[in-house]
Design a protein around this motif. Structure first.
Motif, PDB file in Angstrom:
ATOM      1  N   TYR A   1      18.149   8.945  19.867  1.00 41.21           N
ATOM      2  CA  TYR A   1      18.073  10.115  20.751  1.00 41.21           C
ATOM      3  C   TYR A   1      16.708  10.778  20.604  1.00 41.21           C
ATOM      4  N   PRO A   2      15.650  10.089  21.017  1.00 41.57           N
ATOM      5  CA  PRO A   2      14.285  10.583  20.764  1.00 41.57           C
ATOM      6  C   PRO A   2      13.963  11.908  21.465  1.00 41.57           C
ATOM      7  N   ASP A   3      14.646  12.208  22.554  1.00 44.20           N
ATOM      8  CA  ASP A   3      14.351  13.445  23.283  1.00 44.20           C
ATOM      9  C   ASP A   3      15.312  14.580  22.931  1.00 44.20           C
ATOM     10  N   SER A   4      16.120  14.368  21.915  1.00 43.30           N
ATOM     11  CA  SER A   4      17.138  15.346  21.549  1.00 43.30           C
ATOM     12  C   SER A   4      16.546  16.528  20.785  1.00 43.30           C
ATOM     13  N   GLN A   5      17.049  17.711  21.065  1.00 40.79           N
ATOM     14  CA  GLN A   5      16.648  18.898  20.303  1.00 40.79           C
ATOM     15  C   GLN A   5      17.107  18.777  18.858  1.00 40.79           C
ATOM     16  N   TRP A   6      18.231  18.097  18.654  1.00 36.18           N
ATOM     17  CA  TRP A   6      18.722  17.890  17.294  1.00 36.18           C
ATOM     18  C   TRP A   6      17.700  17.072  16.486  1.00 36.18           C
ATOM     19  N   TYR A   7      17.062  16.106  17.135  1.00 36.42           N
ATOM     20  CA  TYR A   7      16.049  15.303  16.435  1.00 36.42           C
ATOM     21  C   TYR A   7      14.814  16.143  16.127  1.00 36.42           C
ATOM     22  N   ARG A   8      14.404  16.952  17.063  1.00 34.21           N
ATOM     23  CA  ARG A   8      13.236  17.797  16.825  1.00 34.21           C
ATOM     24  C   ARG A   8      13.484  18.742  15.649  1.00 34.21           C
ATOM     25  N   ASP A   9      14.712  19.258  15.557  1.00 36.68           N
ATOM     26  CA  ASP A   9      15.047  20.151  14.445  1.00 36.68           C
ATOM     27  C   ASP A   9      15.038  19.390  13.114  1.00 36.68           C
ATOM     28  N   ALA A  10      15.552  18.162  13.133  1.00 39.56           N
ATOM     29  CA  ALA A  10      15.577  17.358  11.918  1.00 39.56           C
ATOM     30  C   ALA A  10      14.158  17.005  11.465  1.00 39.56           C
ATOM     31  N   HIS A  11      13.335  16.651  12.446  1.00 38.34           N
ATOM     32  CA  HIS A  11      11.947  16.286  12.152  1.00 38.34           C
ATOM     33  C   HIS A  11      11.206  17.479  11.554  1.00 38.34           C
ATOM     34  N   THR A  12      11.407  18.648  12.150  1.00 39.10           N
ATOM     35  CA  THR A  12      10.743  19.863  11.675  1.00 39.10           C
ATOM     36  C   THR A  12      11.150  20.190  10.245  1.00 39.10           C
ATOM     37  N   LEU A  13      12.437  20.038   9.946  1.00 41.72           N
ATOM     38  CA  LEU A  13      12.934  20.321   8.603  1.00 41.72           C
ATOM     39  C   LEU A  13      12.248  19.434   7.569  1.00 41.72           C
ATOM     40  N   LEU A  14      12.138  18.148   7.862  1.00 36.05           N
ATOM     41  CA  LEU A  14      11.505  17.226   6.920  1.00 36.05           C
ATOM     42  C   LEU A  14      10.009  17.507   6.770  1.00 36.05           C
ATOM     43  N   GLN A  15       9.358  17.810   7.880  1.00 32.68           N
ATOM     44  CA  GLN A  15       7.923  18.067   7.837  1.00 32.68           C
ATOM     45  C   GLN A  15       7.586  19.269   6.958  1.00 32.68           C
ATOM     46  N   LYS A  16       8.483  20.254   6.963  1.00 32.73           N
ATOM     47  CA  LYS A  16       8.233  21.441   6.114  1.00 32.73           C
ATOM     48  C   LYS A  16       8.174  21.066   4.638  1.00 32.73           C
ATOM     49  N   GLY A  17       8.858  20.014   4.269  1.00 32.33           N
ATOM     50  CA  GLY A  17       8.824  19.566   2.878  1.00 32.33           C
ATOM     51  C   GLY A  17       7.817  18.461   2.641  1.00 32.33           C
ATOM     52  N   GLY A  18       7.062  18.107   3.676  1.00 35.66           N
ATOM     53  CA  GLY A  18       6.041  17.073   3.538  1.00 35.66           C
ATOM     54  C   GLY A  18       6.584  15.668   3.744  1.00 35.66           C
ATOM     55  N   TYR A  19       7.717  15.538   4.425  1.00 37.06           N
ATOM     56  CA  TYR A  19       8.316  14.226   4.651  1.00 37.06           C
ATOM     57  C   TYR A  19       8.363  13.903   6.142  1.00 37.06           C
ATOM     58  N   GLU A  20       8.608  12.624   6.413  1.00 34.61           N
ATOM     59  CA  GLU A  20       8.781  12.138   7.777  1.00 34.61           C
ATOM     60  C   GLU A  20      10.085  11.346   7.851  1.00 34.61           C
ATOM     61  N   PRO A  21      10.687  11.265   9.031  1.00 30.83           N
ATOM     62  CA  PRO A  21      11.871  10.405   9.175  1.00 30.83           C
ATOM     63  C   PRO A  21      11.514   8.973   8.814  1.00 30.83           C
ATOM     64  N   GLU A  22      12.319   8.357   7.985  1.00 29.60           N
ATOM     65  CA  GLU A  22      12.070   6.983   7.555  1.00 29.60           C
ATOM     66  C   GLU A  22      13.405   6.323   7.227  1.00 29.60           C
ATOM     67  N   GLU A  23      13.661   5.210   7.856  1.00 31.18           N
ATOM     68  CA  GLU A  23      14.959   4.562   7.709  1.00 31.18           C
ATOM     69  C   GLU A  23      15.046   3.705   6.453  1.00 31.18           C
ATOM     70  N   ASN A  24      16.131   3.893   5.732  1.00 36.72           N
ATOM     71  CA  ASN A  24      16.470   3.010   4.616  1.00 36.72           C
ATOM     72  C   ASN A  24      17.558   2.067   5.125  1.00 36.72           C
ATOM     73  N   LYS A  25      17.218   0.807   5.284  1.00 38.08           N
ATOM     74  CA  LYS A  25      18.137  -0.169   5.878  1.00 38.08           C
ATOM     75  C   LYS A  25      19.427  -0.335   5.073  1.00 38.08           C
ATOM     76  N   LYS A  26      19.393   0.032   3.798  1.00 34.58           N
ATOM     77  CA  LYS A  26      20.575  -0.125   2.957  1.00 34.58           C
ATOM     78  C   LYS A  26      21.512   1.080   3.032  1.00 34.58           C
ATOM     79  N   SER A  27      21.060   2.115   3.675  1.00 31.47           N
ATOM     80  CA  SER A  27      21.873   3.328   3.785  1.00 31.47           C
ATOM     81  C   SER A  27      23.113   3.080   4.642  1.00 31.47           C
ATOM     82  N   TRP A  28      24.217   3.754   4.328  1.00 29.38           N
ATOM     83  CA  TRP A  28      25.436   3.628   5.137  1.00 29.38           C
ATOM     84  C   TRP A  28      25.189   4.107   6.565  1.00 29.38           C
TER      85      TRP A  28
END
Length: 289
Positions: free
Chosen positions: A250-277
């Protein structure tokens, strides 16, 4: 969230089908007792009341007197429990109860019909009436969702047992609504735990939405809430994965923008762990490549 029922509920029994049943009952009456294995005077005395009561029941349905119609059909079942009239009467009693708003009785008689006559051409319709009866009593997400669960199960039974019936399309549409209702309840409870900072309890609820109700409209928010919950616990890799999956699907979702912003505040970026559930849940559904 308000109940998905419409205040102007469409009749569950098409008028053309009702007319067809009326015509069939006339033909059955005209056939006399030959359809029941005998033409004796005694047989006529015993069987005439059944067809008469059945047709009186149909007339009462046409006039909107559903409760009185049910009494007529139940009388047929009592007099001739193993006759064709009894089978037809059980189905029509289910319909009359449904239209009269007696959903518990409609569910009981509909289930009985499916149990007694599983191979009948009307079994799919009886099962549909059972599902519709549950559906008409769906409550808002703030209340117990037992009826939504039972409606979902009843609609799934139509799709599994009668996939080519005329009720399959409607069943699939109503199933989506019921599942959305169930997902909404999980989200409500999850948000409550999140607000109380009970993050593990919140994660369990949001996980249910992602794994069991992935096709509902609530999955986007569930992924954001997972990002928030895992981040609050310091499990950053899972938070990043939730955000990455959200962004991919859902690249155009407001929920994604909020998630991205939250991570950026801590110095992180969205990154997939293929082993995650989370990643596995979407990969198995075909949503995430």
């Amino acid at each position: 969230m308000s109940t998905p029922k419409s205040t102007s509920r469409a009749r569950a029994f098409p008028i053309q089908s009702l007319r067809a049943l009326m015509l069939a009952s006339v033909a059955l009456t005209a056939a006399g007792c030959s359809g029941f294995g005998g033409k004796s005077e005694f047989a006529n005395i015993q069987e005439d009341p059944a067809d008469q009561l059945y047709n009186e029941g149909l007339a009462l349905i046409s006039s909107g007197s559903y409760n009185e119609a049910v009494k007529k059909f139940e009388e047929v079942d009592r007099i001739h429990p193993y006759s064709e009239w009894a089978r037809r009467s059980l189905l029509m009693a289910t319909y009359a109860n449904y239209e009269g708003g007696n959903y518990t009785d409609a569910i009981a008689s509909g289930r009985r019909y499916v149990t007694l006559y599983p191979g009948s051409e009307d079994a799919a319709y009886a099962q549909y009436l059972v599902a519709e009866s549950y559906y008409q009593e769906l409550s808002d997400v703030g209340r117990d969702q037992q009826r939504a669960e039972r409606a979902s199960a009843a609609y799934r039974e139509i799709l599994e047992k009668y996939p080519n019936s005329e009720y399959a399309v409607q069943a699939r549409e109503k199933l989506d609504v019921a599942r959305d209702q169930l997902a909404g309840k999980e989200m409500e409870v999850g948000r409550y735990y999140l607000g109380k900072r009970q993050y593990l309890a919140a994660i369990n609820r949001f996980r249910t939405v992602v794994t069991d109700y992935q096709t509902t409209r609530h999955v986007e928010e569930a992924l954001l809430r997972l990002t928030e919950s895992y981040y609050a616990l310091g499990i950053v890799q899972e938070a990043q994965t939730a955000a990455a999956v959200l962004g991919y699907n859902y690249p155009d979702s407001q929920w994604y923008r909020d998630a991205h912003t939250l991570l950026q505040k801590g110095g992180y970026e969205p990154e997939e762990n293929k082993k995650s559930w989370i990643s596995r849940a979407f990969s198995s559904s075909g949503s995430l490549l």
